[in-house]
Write an enzyme that holds these catalytic residues in place. Structure first.
Site, mmCIF file in Angstrom:
data_model
loop_
_atom_site.group_PDB
_atom_site.id
_atom_site.type_symbol
_atom_site.label_atom_id
_atom_site.label_comp_id
_atom_site.label_asym_id
_atom_site.label_seq_id
_atom_site.Cartn_x
_atom_site.Cartn_y
_atom_site.Cartn_z
ATOM 1 N N ALA A 1 23.115 8.401 31.994
ATOM 2 C CA ALA A 1 22.508 7.061 31.982
ATOM 3 C C ALA A 1 21.002 7.170 31.769
ATOM 4 C CB ALA A 1 22.811 6.330 33.282
ATOM 5 N N SER A 2 20.362 8.114 32.472
ATOM 6 C CA SER A 2 18.906 8.288 32.320
ATOM 7 C C SER A 2 18.566 8.617 30.872
ATOM 8 C CB SER A 2 18.417 9.393 33.268
ATOM 9 O OG SER A 2 17.258 10.038 32.803
ATOM 10 N N ASN B 1 19.383 11.360 48.010
ATOM 11 C CA ASN B 1 18.724 12.637 47.724
ATOM 12 C C ASN B 1 17.509 12.882 48.617
ATOM 13 O OD1 ASN B 1 19.355 11.387 44.590
ATOM 14 N ND2 ASN B 1 20.399 13.239 45.272
ATOM 15 N N GLU C 1 19.540 19.072 46.784
ATOM 16 C CA GLU C 1 19.497 17.660 46.372
ATOM 17 C C GLU C 1 19.975 16.734 47.481
ATOM 18 O OE1 GLU C 1 18.792 16.481 42.831
ATOM 19 O OE2 GLU C 1 17.856 18.436 42.551
ATOM 20 N N HIS D 1 25.382 15.190 40.386
ATOM 21 C CA HIS D 1 25.544 15.328 41.837
ATOM 22 C C HIS D 1 27.026 15.130 42.146
ATOM 23 C CE1 HIS D 1 21.164 13.775 42.296
ATOM 24 N NE2 HIS D 1 21.166 15.072 42.528
ATOM 25 N N CYS E 1 24.091 6.302 45.586
ATOM 26 C CA CYS E 1 22.795 6.983 45.430
ATOM 27 C C CYS E 1 21.704 6.262 46.205
ATOM 28 C CB CYS E 1 22.356 6.984 43.969
ATOM 29 S SG CYS E 1 23.482 7.808 42.855
HETATM 30 O O1 SUG Z 1 17.986 12.362 40.095
HETATM 31 N N1 SUG Z 1 17.686 9.486 38.118
HETATM 32 C C1 SUG Z 1 18.123 10.103 39.352
HETATM 33 C C2 SUG Z 1 19.408 9.477 39.830
HETATM 34 C C3 SUG Z 1 19.789 9.964 41.191
HETATM 35 C C4 SUG Z 1 21.169 9.550 41.583
HETATM 36 N N2 SUG Z 1 21.461 10.004 42.888
HETATM 37 C C5 SUG Z 1 22.678 10.387 43.320
HETATM 38 N N3 SUG Z 1 23.660 10.668 42.483
HETATM 39 N N4 SUG Z 1 22.838 10.523 44.575
HETATM 40 C C6 SUG Z 1 18.305 11.603 39.169
HETATM 41 O O2 SUG Z 1 18.772 12.027 38.110
HETATM 42 C C7 SUG Z 1 16.099 9.085 36.315
HETATM 43 C C8 SUG Z 1 14.628 8.823 36.168
HETATM 44 C C9 SUG Z 1 14.215 8.568 34.742
HETATM 45 O O3 SUG Z 1 14.851 9.093 33.837
HETATM 46 O O4 SUG Z 1 13.204 7.848 34.542
HETATM 47 C C10 SUG Z 1 16.466 9.709 37.652
HETATM 48 O O5 SUG Z 1 15.649 10.382 38.251
#
Ligand code: SUG
Length: 416
Positions: free
Chosen positions: A27-28, A100, A162, A230, A347
């Site tokens: 997604a990021s 996290n 994490e 994760h 999350c």
């Molecule tokens: O660490 N996304 C976070 C999402 C964390 C999800 N947490 C759990 N699954 N518990 C990560 O990847 C994206 C930030 C950006 O791309 O701007 C980000 O950090």
């Protein structure tokens, strides 16, 4: 003393943006460069908190960390003009994903009978590696009562950790001794395995866990390679129930057997890949759900709307609800702004089993406080941020002022 599960949700910070910083988080990567909507994002998160509070559950929050983080850039001799990714790292609102923030072992599991929390070093991703010193400051205020809590610094950076996103606790009830399951990665194909086995073992030792009730389980490399950066993207547990994708663990049958040996009443709900593929699970975030014990004693699953709207996932959920399984309710919530960065309902929360009376009350929520926080967000959070605006001095001033207004509203200006 009555031990209760308290969910501490991260309030989405005013600099929430889509910078594509997390390799292996689909997604990021796929929303990189999009315009973000910090105000809507924070209101969605608060909406989820209100929803869960309305279920009769105890709800807390953690605050956004100070951004932009000039100290992070200073420590690497940068001012942000050299590299947009470093600049974006200093602006990241990633502390919203409090799963996290730390790993938590409740008092009934630990040798000294206190609840232990170890901040997660998050070293794999530069933008997340700067979180823990500020996170620990906050945890030391919220859980200052040393008769009931021990807060540890993060483990050394050579061992990637994490936090609770790779940790599951099961037991007959929240307040009873439980088993703790640490899930680590060894390989993730093209993507990093962010949770190192030695970090998990260090946390278990620091918390004084009983080795007979502690499991260390390898995550399936195929799951990491498919985007489960994760474990909480493919499995979630609550009390006696484990809800998991069939491809979550490297060796699922031995994992289930070890859980059943340690907790004979365990109920394991396995979603087969031919009903929901790994790709569907990761796209819909079905497992990044809050599996909660409702006041009625039934278990409910708080899922993202994306999962509810996904045809194959919905078909599986309908079948599950029609069966006589342990998960009796499915409760969809809208956290789309967080989801677009790979952060679903699970999350966004850190679970702490404790007596709420032992927690600093400033971190606990009621309706009135949610409304107060919403008013601050509505007045101060930027409506929209395009990634090319990161670094803009006027936007930086707005982000800093917005966080200060929030700290004042919840009487935590000492974190300024
Ligand atoms: O660490 N996304 C976070 C999402 C964390 C999800 N947490 C759990 N699954 N518990 C990560 O990847 C994206 C930030 C950006 O791309 O701007 C980000 O950090």
């Amino acid at each position: 003393m009555s031990l209760t599960e308290i969910n501490f949700d991260g309030i989405v910070g005013p600099s929430h943006n889509y910078a594509g910083l997390s390799l292996g988080n689909i997604a990021s990567a796929s929303n990189a460069g999009d315009t973000s909507y910090p105000r809507a994002a924070a209101l969605q998160g608060l909406g989820k908190m209100r929803h869960n509070l309305g279920l009769g559950l105890t709800q807390g929050f953690l605050l956004p960390l100070p951004r932009p983080n000039g100290a992070f850039l200073g420590a690497i001799g940068a001012d942000g003009s050299e590299d947009r990714r470093l600049l974006a790292a200093a602006w990241s609102a990633s502390s919203m994903w409090t799963a996290n923030a730390a790993t938590v072992s409740p008092a009934p599991d630990t040798a000294d009978g206190r609840c232990h929390l170890t901040a997660a070093n998050l070293v794999t991703m530069p933008h997340r590696s700067q979180e823990w010193p500020d996170t620990v400051k906050q945890l030391r205020i919220a859980f200052a009562d040393a008769a009931h809590f021990a807060v540890h610094d993060a483990v050394p950076a050579c061992f990637g950790d994490e936090g609770a996103a790779n940790h599951m606790r099961m037991g007959s009830a929240h307040g009873a001794p439980g088993i703790e399951i640490f899930v680590y990665g060894k390989s993730g194909g093209p993507f990093p395995a962010r949770q190192h086995e030695q970090a998990s073992r260090a946390v278990a030792r620091l918390h004084g866990l009983d080795p007979a009730r502690t499991l260390f389980v390898e995550q399936n490399p195929e799951a990491i390679a498919a985007g489960a950066f994760h474990n909480d993207v493919v499995a979630v547990a609550n009390e006696r129930v484990l809800f998991t994708h069939e491809q979550a663990f490297a060796d699922p049958e031995s994992t289930y057997a070890a859980i059943r040996a340690a907790l004979p009443e365990a109920e394991i709900v396995v979603v087969p890949a031919d009903a929901v593929s790994l790709a569907d699970a990761i796209k819909s975030y079905l497992f990044n759900a809050q599996l909660l014990t409702l006041p009625s004693g039934e278990q409910g699953l708080v899922i993202p709307l994306e999962a509810w709207e996904h045809p194959r996932v919905r078909a599986w959920l309908d079948t599950m609800l029609a069966s006589n399984g342990p998960i009796r309710r499915v409760l969809p919530v809208d956290v789309r702004q967080s989801m677009a960065n790979g952060g679903g309902p699970a999350c966004l929360r850190l679970r702490v089993v404790a007596d709420p009376a032992t927690v600093d009350p400033r971190f606990l929520l009621d309706e009135a406080k949610i409304a107060r926080i919403e008013a601050v967000v509505a007045a101060h959070w930027p409506e929209a941020i395009r990634p090319d605006q990161l670094g803009d001095p006027a936007l930086a001033d707005q982000v800093i002022a917005a966080r200060c207004a929030l700290l004042a509203a919840v009487d935590l200006s000492e974190l300024a």
